[in-house]
Design an enzyme around this catalytic site. Structure first.
Site, PDB file in Angstrom:
ATOM      1  N   GLU A  88      35.628 -30.684 -16.892  1.00 52.02           N
ATOM      2  CA  GLU A  88      36.083 -29.411 -15.846  1.00 52.02           C
ATOM      3  C   GLU A  88      34.538 -28.389 -15.682  1.00 52.02           C
ATOM      4  OE1 GLU A  88      39.649 -28.598 -17.463  1.00 52.02           O
ATOM      5  OE2 GLU A  88      39.260 -26.792 -15.973  1.00 52.02           O
ATOM      6  N   CYS A 108      37.454 -28.600 -27.549  1.00 49.98           N
ATOM      7  CA  CYS A 108      36.318 -27.419 -28.097  1.00 49.98           C
ATOM      8  C   CYS A 108      37.076 -27.304 -29.800  1.00 49.98           C
ATOM      9  CB  CYS A 108      36.767 -26.166 -27.907  1.00 49.98           C
ATOM     10  SG  CYS A 108      35.835 -24.436 -28.205  1.00 49.98           S
ATOM     11  N   CYS A 112      41.468 -20.988 -30.110  1.00 49.17           N
ATOM     12  CA  CYS A 112      41.705 -19.452 -30.020  1.00 49.17           C
ATOM     13  C   CYS A 112      42.858 -19.373 -28.630  1.00 49.17           C
ATOM     14  CB  CYS A 112      40.708 -19.434 -28.861  1.00 49.17           C
ATOM     15  SG  CYS A 112      38.980 -18.925 -29.183  1.00 49.17           S
ATOM     16  N   GLY A 160      35.104 -25.677 -24.080  1.00 47.87           N
ATOM     17  CA  GLY A 160      34.004 -25.942 -25.043  1.00 47.87           C
ATOM     18  C   GLY A 160      33.135 -24.026 -25.492  1.00 47.87           C
ATOM     19  N   SER A 215      32.956 -13.070 -25.960  1.00 49.20           N
ATOM     20  CA  SER A 215      34.635 -12.569 -25.820  1.00 49.20           C
ATOM     21  C   SER A 215      35.632 -12.078 -27.000  1.00 49.20           C
ATOM     22  CB  SER A 215      34.965 -14.261 -26.209  1.00 49.20           C
ATOM     23  OG  SER A 215      34.759 -15.201 -24.733  1.00 49.20           O
ATOM     24  N   LEU A 216      35.293 -10.836 -27.159  1.00 40.65           N
ATOM     25  CA  LEU A 216      36.022 -10.513 -28.006  1.00 40.65           C
ATOM     26  C   LEU A 216      37.352  -9.804 -28.475  1.00 40.65           C
ATOM     27  CD1 LEU A 216      34.493  -8.027 -29.902  1.00 40.65           C
ATOM     28  CD2 LEU A 216      35.085  -6.210 -27.660  1.00 40.65           C
ATOM     29  N   HIS A 217      37.718  -9.498 -26.720  1.00 38.81           N
ATOM     30  CA  HIS A 217      39.448 -10.236 -26.238  1.00 38.81           C
ATOM     31  C   HIS A 217      40.153  -9.097 -27.967  1.00 38.81           C
ATOM     32  CE1 HIS A 217      38.864 -12.691 -23.431  1.00 38.81           C
ATOM     33  NE2 HIS A 217      38.330 -13.594 -24.524  1.00 38.81           N
ATOM     34  N   ASN A 291      44.755 -15.505 -18.184  1.00 36.97           N
ATOM     35  CA  ASN A 291      45.359 -17.859 -17.317  1.00 36.97           C
ATOM     36  C   ASN A 291      46.992 -17.724 -18.546  1.00 36.97           C
ATOM     37  OD1 ASN A 291      44.311 -18.101 -14.557  1.00 36.97           O
ATOM     38  ND2 ASN A 291      42.993 -17.291 -15.662  1.00 36.97           N
ATOM     39  N   CYS A 334      39.885 -22.666 -17.167  1.00 38.97           N
ATOM     40  CA  CYS A 334      39.214 -24.171 -17.307  1.00 38.97           C
ATOM     41  C   CYS A 334      39.585 -24.505 -18.426  1.00 38.97           C
ATOM     42  CB  CYS A 334      37.912 -23.561 -17.837  1.00 38.97           C
ATOM     43  SG  CYS A 334      36.512 -23.999 -16.824  1.00 38.97           S
TER      44      CYS A 334
HETATM   45  N1  SAH Z   1      33.861 -21.072 -25.762  1.00 34.74           N
HETATM   46  C1  SAH Z   1      32.804 -20.009 -24.806  1.00 34.74           C
HETATM   47  C2  SAH Z   1      32.879 -19.968 -23.684  1.00 34.74           C
HETATM   48  C3  SAH Z   1      34.212 -20.757 -23.097  1.00 34.74           C
HETATM   49  S1  SAH Z   1      35.414 -20.026 -21.829  1.00 34.74           S
HETATM   50  C4  SAH Z   1      33.751 -18.299 -25.166  1.00 34.74           C
HETATM   51  O1  SAH Z   1      34.755 -18.687 -26.026  1.00 34.74           O
HETATM   52  O2  SAH Z   1      33.273 -17.122 -24.986  1.00 34.74           O
HETATM   53  C5  SAH Z   1      35.378 -18.935 -21.179  1.00 34.74           C
HETATM   54  C6  SAH Z   1      35.985 -17.338 -21.206  1.00 34.74           C
HETATM   55  O3  SAH Z   1      37.330 -17.654 -20.414  1.00 34.74           O
HETATM   56  C7  SAH Z   1      36.279 -16.757 -22.598  1.00 34.74           C
HETATM   57  O4  SAH Z   1      36.219 -15.602 -22.833  1.00 34.74           O
HETATM   58  C8  SAH Z   1      37.660 -17.189 -23.113  1.00 34.74           C
HETATM   59  O5  SAH Z   1      37.641 -16.544 -23.930  1.00 34.74           O
HETATM   60  C9  SAH Z   1      38.293 -16.823 -21.804  1.00 34.74           C
HETATM   61  N2  SAH Z   1      39.623 -17.536 -21.941  1.00 34.74           N
HETATM   62  C10 SAH Z   1      40.045 -18.671 -22.328  1.00 34.74           C
HETATM   63  N3  SAH Z   1      41.876 -19.098 -22.361  1.00 34.74           N
HETATM   64  C11 SAH Z   1      41.804 -18.216 -21.014  1.00 34.74           C
HETATM   65  C12 SAH Z   1      42.849 -17.350 -20.196  1.00 34.74           C
HETATM   66  N4  SAH Z   1      44.278 -18.619 -20.307  1.00 34.74           N
HETATM   67  N5  SAH Z   1      43.221 -16.721 -19.538  1.00 34.74           N
HETATM   68  C13 SAH Z   1      41.749 -16.052 -19.332  1.00 34.74           C
HETATM   69  N6  SAH Z   1      40.796 -15.970 -19.954  1.00 34.74           N
HETATM   70  C14 SAH Z   1      40.848 -17.076 -21.371  1.00 34.74           C
END
Ligand code: SAH
Length: 345
Positions: A88, A108, A112, A160, A215-217, A291, A334
């Site tokens: 997608e 993937c 996470c 991915g 993606s730090l989070h 999300n 996504c």
């Molecule tokens: N694998 C890569 C890119 C894909 S996701 C990565 O980890 O960065 C792109 C972004 O969307 C990343 O920052 C990811 O952490 C975030 N993401 C994934 N699931 C999410 C969700 N449910 N809500 C908001 N952001 C999300």
């Protein structure tokens, strides 16, 4: 059968030479491929040559399986690969140029805690051509051509982990920025990674000047490990070291993505630590409102809570914004579209 879009210009030249054709044919083929045209439409190539190519290669454009257009003008797109797998993407119209979010893998393996893409694990890597084909398909669908692109910006933020598919993703970067093809500028491409530190350094060393999004989070290793299993392999000091290295090598400001997750990473201490982590080099924090993914059960925050977190950060002199959200009326982030589609069937 190998897809010709998996070949860069040099490789096409070899194929053309092997068929006894003049080398300018390679550019012709590359242009057609980037315009989303299959063998039938390659009208400036001799028919016999096309037939000969078709015995060994395919040039079939990627099929847009379904699209969901939002009131805000964005669209979620489901593509069907030749092996039946679905991937997608998201199309987002912007005043400064249209952006396409592309996938780099089917599924993937990063797992996470908040992400829908990893739920079924990794199915397979996408080839360079399959990644490029997403851009080609949407550009062509919008009426764009090679000389008049309708897509100018890319984000590698679909399903991915791009740096877990390094060879194909970097080959894709070569294909999509090639001046004989869609000629998208490296500076208009953002690559988002969960933090594979070694490959961040490799990307810098290999000279790809894309915008790096990390993606730090989380602001502690403990919380990061809880949210992102990869943090057990690469602790934060290594990832941030790699990010700083990327900046030193490329001169590109780095973006930190930070999804606000209720009860996990939204304290005043998180703001303070974020401010410390981002001090002393050019970077920007992109706050994301999570999300909701039903399989994961983690909750995001309200708009007001996100705004408060932002103001605290800004008060600490951190360059930060809240990421604009698109297409909330046509399905989630996504990974979620593909999942809901698989479930429905
Ligand atoms: N694998 C890569 C890119 C894909 S996701 C990565 O980890 O960065 C792109 C972004 O969307 C990343 O920052 C990811 O952490 C975030 N993401 C994934 N699931 C999410 C969700 N449910 N809500 C908001 N952001 C999300």
């Amino acid at each position: 059968m190998k897809h010709l879009l998996d070949c860069n210009l040099q490789e096409l030249k070899e194929i053309v030479a092997a068929a006894g054709q003049p080398s300018f044919r390679a550019k012709q083929i590359f242009k057609w491929l980037c315009g989303g045209v299959g063998f039938d439409g390659m009208t400036d190539l001799p028919l016999a040559f096309r037939k000969r190519l078709a015995e060994e290669y395919t040039a079939q454009p990627l099929a847009i399986h379904e699209k969901f257009v939002s009131k805000d003008g964005s669209a979620k797109i489901l593509y069907k690969l030749t092996d039946g797998n679905l991937i997608e993407g998201v199309y987002m119209p912007h005043f400064y140029g249209n952006t396409l979010c592309v996938s780099t893998q089917v599924g993937c393996r990063m797992g996470c805690a908040f992400c829908a893409s990893g739920i079924g694990g990794l199915v397979r890597n996408l080839t360079a051509g399959e990644i490029a084909a997403q851009v080609v398909a949407v550009n062509a669908f919008l009426g764009g051509t090679v000389s008049e692109r309708k897509i100018s910006n890319l984000v590698l933020m679909g399903s991915g982990e791009p740096l877990d598919n390094y060879e194909n993703v970097t080959k894709f970067l070569g294909l999509i920025t090639a001046s004989d093809g869609l000629n998208i500028s490296m500076r208009s491409i953002s690559l988002s990674t969960c933090g594979l530190a070694e490959n961040i350094r490799r990307l810098a060393d290999d000279g790809y000047g894309v915008t790096l999004s990390l993606s730090l989070h989380a602001t502690t290793d403990e919380m990061r490990r809880e949210l992102m299993p990869i943090a057990s392999v690469y602790p934060m000091h290594e990832v941030i070291g790699a990010v700083k290295y990327y900046f030193q090598k490329t001169g590109r400001r780095v973006i930190y993505e930070y999804a606000l997750i209720k009860g996990k990473n939204m304290t005043h201490f998180d703001c303070k630590r974020l401010a410390e982590l981002t001090r002393g080099y050019p970077c920007h924090v992109n706050l994301i409102r999570l999300n909701y993914v039903k399989e994961k059960g983690l909750s995001g925050c309200t708009e007001a809570e996100a705004e408060r977190f932002l103001q605290t950060l800004v008060g600490m002199n951190v360059s930060a914004t809240i990421r604009r959200s698109f297409g909330n009326d046509v399905g989630g982030a996504c990974g979620q579209l593909r999942r809901s589609y698989i479930e429905k069937r």
